[in-house]
Design a protein around this motif. Structure first.
Motif, PDB file in Angstrom:
ATOM      1  N   ALA A  17      49.192  37.676  18.305  1.00 28.79           N
ATOM      2  CA  ALA A  17      49.252  38.180  19.680  1.00 28.79           C
ATOM      3  C   ALA A  17      48.891  39.661  19.741  1.00 28.79           C
ATOM      4  O   ALA A  17      48.137  40.100  20.622  1.00 28.79           O
ATOM      5  CB  ALA A  17      50.652  37.952  20.259  1.00 28.79           C
ATOM      6  N   GLU A  18      49.405  40.437  18.788  1.00 27.18           N
ATOM      7  CA  GLU A  18      49.130  41.878  18.761  1.00 27.18           C
ATOM      8  C   GLU A  18      47.668  42.142  18.450  1.00 27.18           C
ATOM      9  O   GLU A  18      47.022  42.981  19.083  1.00 27.18           O
ATOM     10  CB  GLU A  18      50.019  42.565  17.728  1.00 27.18           C
ATOM     11  N   ALA A  21      45.400  41.264  21.398  1.00 31.00           N
ATOM     12  CA  ALA A  21      45.471  42.282  22.445  1.00 31.00           C
ATOM     13  C   ALA A  21      44.688  43.528  22.050  1.00 31.00           C
ATOM     14  O   ALA A  21      43.964  44.115  22.857  1.00 31.00           O
ATOM     15  CB  ALA A  21      46.930  42.630  22.735  1.00 31.00           C
ATOM     16  N   GLN A  22      44.815  43.945  20.781  1.00 30.65           N
ATOM     17  CA  GLN A  22      44.126  45.142  20.301  1.00 30.65           C
ATOM     18  C   GLN A  22      42.611  44.956  20.323  1.00 30.65           C
ATOM     19  O   GLN A  22      41.868  45.880  20.663  1.00 30.65           O
ATOM     20  CB  GLN A  22      44.582  45.476  18.882  1.00 30.65           C
ATOM     21  N   GLY A  24      40.984  42.618  22.121  1.00 32.59           N
ATOM     22  CA  GLY A  24      40.493  42.130  23.397  1.00 32.59           C
ATOM     23  C   GLY A  24      39.824  40.775  23.300  1.00 32.59           C
ATOM     24  O   GLY A  24      38.822  40.510  23.981  1.00 32.59           O
ATOM     25  N   SER A  26      40.526  36.291  22.624  1.00 31.83           N
ATOM     26  CA  SER A  26      41.528  35.231  22.708  1.00 31.83           C
ATOM     27  C   SER A  26      41.965  34.844  21.302  1.00 31.83           C
ATOM     28  O   SER A  26      41.352  35.243  20.303  1.00 31.83           O
ATOM     29  CB  SER A  26      40.954  34.009  23.425  1.00 31.83           C
ATOM     30  N   ARG A  27      42.996  34.042  21.208  1.00 32.89           N
ATOM     31  CA  ARG A  27      43.533  33.690  19.889  1.00 32.89           C
ATOM     32  C   ARG A  27      42.626  32.739  19.115  1.00 32.89           C
ATOM     33  O   ARG A  27      42.650  32.743  17.890  1.00 32.89           O
ATOM     34  CB  ARG A  27      44.918  33.068  20.043  1.00 32.89           C
TER      35      ARG A  27
END
Length: 211
Positions: A17-18, A21-22, A24, A26-27
C-alpha cells in the motif's frame, strides 16, 4: 532502483500500500514487479509474513564476487587481445574522469551510477553476447552491494582511483597481470564486504548478554 541503490536495505519490509502510493500505481502492476524482483533474487516473499528486501549472507556475497571476478577477468582479457583496445581505453578513461569529478563533489549517487557504467562498459566491450546476458543477471545484485559498500565506506576519491588503476593495467596490455589484478582486487573487496556483513549481522556481546 531504491533496492539496487541501497536506499531500501536488506531485510527491510516492503508494504504494498505504501509503495503503491509513493509510486502512484495500482497494486496489480506493483505486485507483478515484486514477483519479477523475487525471481532475480532481490526480494523475498514469505507467505503470511510479507515481502522484504532479500537479506544478504556472507556466502551470498562471496558467491556473487567470485562470479563477478571471473566475468570481469574474462572481459579484460578479451579487451586487451582485441583490435579495439585503444577505443575502449579512451571510453573507460572518460568514465573515470567523470567519476573523479563526482567524487570531488562528494556526490555519492553519481559516483555509484558512474561506477556501474564503468563495469557495464568493461563487460560489454568484451564483445561476448553470452557474457553480457549473464552479466545482466547478476549486475543488479552487484549494484546493490556496491551501493551499500560505497555508502558505508565513504571514500569516494579512493573508489575513483581504483578504477583509474584498472584502466592503466589494461593499457599495459599484460593480460596475466591485468586479469590477476582484477581477480585479486575483486576478491579482496568481496572478502572485506563479506566480513563486514557477518560482523554487522552478528549480535554484539552486550546484546547476547541481555534478555
Amino acid at each position: 532502483e531504491a533496492i539496487v541503490n541501497g536506499e531500501l536495505k536488506p531485510g527491510q519490509m516492503l508494504i504494498e500500500a505504501e509503495l503503491a502510493a509513493q509510486l502512484g500505481v495500482s497494486r496489480a502492476p506493483l505486485r507483478e514487479a515484486i514477483n519479477i524482483l523475487s525471481t532475480r533474487g532481490l526480494v523475498e516473499i514469505v507467505p503470511y509474513h510479507g515481502t522484504s528486501v532479500k537479506k544478504l549472507s556472507r556466502k551470498d556475497i562471496e558467491d556473487l564476487y567470485s562470479v563477478r571476478s571471473l566475468m570481469e577477468g574474462y572481459a579484460i582479457r578479451h579487451v586487451i587481445l582485441s583490435d579495439n583496445t585503444e577505443a575502449v581505453l579512451a571510453e573507460l578513461r572518460t568514465i573515470c574522469d567523470a567519476m573523479q569529478e563526482a567524487a570531488e563533489a562528494g556526490d555519492l549517487r553519481e559516483v555509484n551510477q558512474i561506477d556501474r557504467h564503468f563495469h557495464d562498459t568493461l563487460v560489454a566491450s568484451s564483445g561476448n553476447d553470452l557474457l553480457l546476458n549473464l552479466w545482466s543477471m547478476v549486475s543488479l545484485r552487484v549494484r546493490q552491494v556496491m551501493s551499500l559498500r560505497n555508502r558505508k565506506k565513504g571514500d569516494l576519491l579512493g573508489i575513483a582511483r581504483n578504477h583509474y588503476g584498472i584502466v592503466e593495467l589494461i593499457a599495459r596490455r599484460n593480460v596475466e597481470e591485468a586479469v590477476s589484478h582484477i581477480h585479486q582486487h575483486i576478491g579482496l573487496v568481496g572478502g572485506a564486504i563479506a566480513e563486514d556483513w557477518q560482523a554487522a549481522s552478528s549480535p554484539s556481546p552486550s546484546t547476547q548478554g541481555t534478555k
